[in-house]
Structures are given as structure tokens and as C-alpha cells.
Design an enzyme around this catalytic site. Structure first.
Site, mmCIF file in Angstrom:
data_model
loop_
_atom_site.group_PDB
_atom_site.id
_atom_site.type_symbol
_atom_site.label_atom_id
_atom_site.label_comp_id
_atom_site.label_asym_id
_atom_site.label_seq_id
_atom_site.Cartn_x
_atom_site.Cartn_y
_atom_site.Cartn_z
ATOM 1 N N SER A 173 43.869 34.897 45.622
ATOM 2 C CA SER A 173 43.777 33.554 46.186
ATOM 3 C C SER A 173 43.918 33.661 47.699
ATOM 4 O O SER A 173 43.174 34.407 48.334
ATOM 5 C CB SER A 173 44.844 32.634 45.572
ATOM 6 O OG SER A 173 44.641 31.296 45.984
ATOM 7 N N THR A 174 44.884 32.966 48.302
ATOM 8 C CA THR A 174 45.042 32.979 49.749
ATOM 9 C C THR A 174 45.275 34.401 50.262
ATOM 10 O O THR A 174 46.162 35.098 49.797
ATOM 11 C CB THR A 174 46.231 32.095 50.170
ATOM 12 O OG1 THR A 174 46.097 30.816 49.564
ATOM 13 C CG2 THR A 174 46.290 31.937 51.684
ATOM 14 N N HIS A 200 40.005 32.525 44.108
ATOM 15 C CA HIS A 200 40.067 31.073 44.252
ATOM 16 C C HIS A 200 39.248 30.665 45.477
ATOM 17 O O HIS A 200 39.608 30.981 46.609
ATOM 18 C CB HIS A 200 41.515 30.596 44.443
ATOM 19 C CG HIS A 200 42.370 30.803 43.237
ATOM 20 N ND1 HIS A 200 43.738 30.656 43.267
ATOM 21 C CD2 HIS A 200 42.064 31.138 41.958
ATOM 22 C CE1 HIS A 200 44.235 30.893 42.071
ATOM 23 N NE2 HIS A 200 43.242 31.189 41.249
ATOM 24 N N MET A 294 48.953 31.982 46.414
ATOM 25 C CA MET A 294 49.996 30.999 46.138
ATOM 26 C C MET A 294 49.983 30.616 44.663
ATOM 27 O O MET A 294 48.923 30.530 44.045
ATOM 28 C CB MET A 294 49.762 29.751 46.997
ATOM 29 C CG MET A 294 50.890 28.748 46.973
ATOM 30 S SD MET A 294 52.317 29.376 47.890
ATOM 31 C CE MET A 294 53.379 27.933 47.866
ATOM 32 N N ASP A 297 48.943 31.549 39.031
ATOM 33 C CA ASP A 297 47.742 31.904 38.292
ATOM 34 C C ASP A 297 47.681 33.421 38.143
ATOM 35 O O ASP A 297 47.797 34.157 39.120
ATOM 36 C CB ASP A 297 46.495 31.389 39.033
ATOM 37 C CG ASP A 297 45.240 31.473 38.184
ATOM 38 O OD1 ASP A 297 45.369 31.532 36.945
ATOM 39 O OD2 ASP A 297 44.134 31.468 38.753
#
Length: 365
Positions: A173-174, A200, A294, A297
Site C-alpha cells: 500500500s503506502t 492499493h 497502512m 490488509d
């Protein structure tokens, strides 16, 4: 007491807004100022003004428009990351060029981006606020851009007749595009496994993520299509805004892309959905890798991986921009290896070799 000192005393997140449109500057500044815990300490109409005010105000976070006069957002970002590393949230147009530029900015150290479009006649305020708050938690030392060179071998086109015996599923993700940029180019062209990347990211952007990774990698990288067989030696990137699962068709594992359920709050594409669908098919021949990001998941997905005998690797805290997802998997006791991002590619190769050796051994018995 100076404005920035007052903001610091209140514990507010101090934000500098870089945007060339006077109207959008007002929209962004007012939206952030209206949020408790955030204070806009300055605005700037071009890149050079951003740099001047960054030095004077030392904000916690910068929001940066890509299309600015005198010095565009990318050039401004390069200066920020080389001289005054600061968490940056990019505001990008939802166009092909905007997507490509936003991904370049992520590689140069930007924390995240917000598509600068009005959704239902409203600016995506909640998304911007959420990403500014997230950016404020990132250590400035983790947003430096550190380019790496790769001596690429010639690509080997995956055989359409080859059957996949092992799958590597990478979730991020991030901070993910930077981490993927460290890992994917280090994988050998003849890796005897299929790789699935679940990052993501909104629709459209994953197309260009796949293009950028493919340009730097020995393996073929492409965005996943519905009903596509997975093949050893290839990397599929899950489409933004659609969940990627695996199904079996005629004894061959194929991708299944499902639309997002707008009533659910899960990330889309979901790492958990992908892993829980792959685990029952590949069992001990599945290697899951959870990178920076973050939230949680990937935790439920890694639980399924462990139950079916697969392997779990996570990125360590020091090299993760955000340690939420890897940390959640570690806290749940699901991890086999915790590694710095620079060592993950070699570990993937080792785990694939071990999994393939296990297949050969079972077939010979």
C-alpha cells in the site's frame, strides 16, 4: 509567538499547500484548515515559492500540485527530497499523463497522491485529509529518493504451455511503488513461478505501474485481465478498483476480477481477498510477501497462507514507509521471515526454489 510555533504548541499538523490555481488553493487550504488537528501555515502558487516557504516555515507535510508554473511539481519534489526531505502528498489530474507523473513522484519519495478531480461535484476532502494525516506520521528520513541501478538480462517470454507450480503474491500500500521498485527488477527472468502484485491504487494508475515495472524488469510485467491463465516467469499487477482472485478452469489457475462492493470499506484490490483465494489452490507452493502500508490488509490472507502450509515474508520496520500492514502480520504471529526490502528479492528466489524442489520430490515418490 510565530504562526508555526503556535501550531506546533497545539500539536497540529502544519501543512504547506502548493497549487497554481487560486480557486483550488482556496478549496484545498479551507478544506484542511476546517479539520481539527490540521493547520495550513502557508500557500504557494509555483514551485519556487514552495521551496522558499518550505525553508521558512518547515511544515510537517506539503501538498503539491503537479502542474505549476516556473517549476513543476516533479522538479520541485526532486529539490525537496534532495535538500529538505519532507512528507509530500501529490495532487494529480486523473489523466494518463497525470497517472504517469504521480507514479514517478511516488518513486521520488512522495508518500501518496490524491486525484484532483471533483467526485459528484465535490472535491475529495476526506481522502486528502486522511492522506495528509498519514503523511504526517512518516519519518522524513524514509521519504528520500534513492535510485538503484539494475543490470537487466534479456526478457524470457513465458511459455503458454507451461503450468505454474508456484505463486508469489506481493501485497503493498503506502510506499509500495518504491518497495516494488527495489524488488521486482531484482527477480530473474527465469524465475519458475508466477508473481501477482496487489498494490492499493485506483483504476488507471495500476496500468502505468505495470508499465514502469516492466520497463525495469527482466520478467514480463503486465496488468491482469479477467480469465487470464497465470504462467511461470510472468508478473501480473492487480487492476485498481477490482479485486483479483484465482479460480480454476480446466485444471488451469486463471484470474477472476470482481468489482468493488461500494458498501464495504475494504481496500480494492484487497490483499486478503487475493491470498485467501490463492492459498487453497497452491497450498505449500504459495509465498506471500507483505510490504509497507497502512492498516491490516494482508493479515487475514496470511493466516490462510499459513493454514495451507505456505510461506510468509514481511518487510521490516526500518525500510517500511508505513509499518501498519507488515506489523499487523508480525503481531498476529504469522511470519516466517522479516527482512529489509533490499533482501526480499533474494529470499523470494530461495523460497521458490525450495517450493519447486518440494514439488519434484513429491512427484518422484
Amino acid at each position: 509567538m510565530a504562526v508555526e510555533e503556535k501550531a506546533a504548541a497545539k500539536g497540529k499538523i502544519r501543512v504547506l499547500v502548493g497549487e497554481d490555481s487560486a480557486f483550488m488553493r482556496r478549496v484545498i487550504a479551507d478544506s484542511l484548515d476546517a479539520e481539527p488537528g490540521i493547520e495550513v501555515v502557508g500557500t504557494a502558487a509555483n514551485g519556487r515559492e514552495v521551496l522558499r516557504k518550505l525553508v521558512d516555515l518547515r511544515p510537517d507535510v506539503v501538498t503539491l500540485d503537479l502542474e505549476m508554473p516556473r517549476m513543476d511539481g516533479l522538479e520541485t519534489l526532486r529539490f525537496i527530497m534532495s535538500e529538505w526531505p519532507t512528507p509530500v502528498v501529490i495532487l494529480s489530474g486523473h489523466t494518463a499523463e497525470g497517472a504517469r507523473m504521480a507514479l514517478t513522484c511516488l518513486e521520488y519519495g512522495a508518500v501518496d497522491f490524491v486525484s484532483k478531480t471533483f467526485k459528484g461535484m465535490r472535491f475529495p476532502v476526506r481522502e486528502l485529509v486522511s492522506k495528509v494525516k498519514l503523511a504526517a506520521t512518516v519519518d522524513a528520513e524514509k521519504v528520500r529518493f534513492a535510485p538503484i541501478e539494475h543490470d537487466l538480462k534479456a526478457k524470457i517470454r513465458p511459455s503458454r504451455k507451461s503450468r505454474t507450480e508456484c505463486v508469489v503474491c506481493i501485497g503493498a500500500s503506502t510506499g509500495g511503488p518504491q518497495a516494488l521498485g527495489e524488488i521486482i527488477p531484482r527477480l530473474p527472468a527465469d524465475l519458475p513461478a508466477s508473481v501477482i502484485v496487489v498494490q492499493h491504487m485506483p483504476s488507471n494508475f495500476t496500468t502505468y505501474l505495470a508499465e514502469r515495472l516492466d520497463a525495469r524488469s527482466a520478467m514480463y510485467v503486465m496488468e491482469a485481465e479477467d480469465g487470464e491463465p497465470i504462467r511461470p516467469g510472468s508478473i501480473l499487477v492487480a487492476q485498481g478498483g477490482r479485486h483479483l482472485l484465482l479460480d480454476e478452469k480446466g485444471g488451469q489457475p486463471v484470474t477472476m476480477l470482481l468489482p468493488r462492493n461500494e458498501k464495504q470499506k475494504t481496500a480494492c484490490p484487497s490483499i486478503d481477498f487475493a491470498l485467501t483465494s490463492i492459498a487453497p489452490i497452491f497450498k505449500k507452493r504459495l509465498i506471500s510477501v507483505i510490504l509497507t502500508g497502512m492498516g491490516k490488509d494482508g493479515e487475514a490472507g496470511c493466516d490462510a497462507v499459513r493454514k495451507y502450509g505456505g510461506r510468509v515474508i514481511v518487510q521490516d520496520r526500518d525500510t517500511s514507509m508505513i509499518y501498519g500492514m507488515p506489523g499487523a502480520v508480525v503481531s498476529a504471529g504469522l511470519v516466517h521471515e522479516v527482512l529489509p526490502v533490499q533482501e526480499i528479492a533474494d529470499r523470494i528466489v530461495h523460497e521458490v526454489e525450495e517450493a519447486i524442489a518440494g514439488v519434484i520430490a513429491s512427484e518422484s515418490q
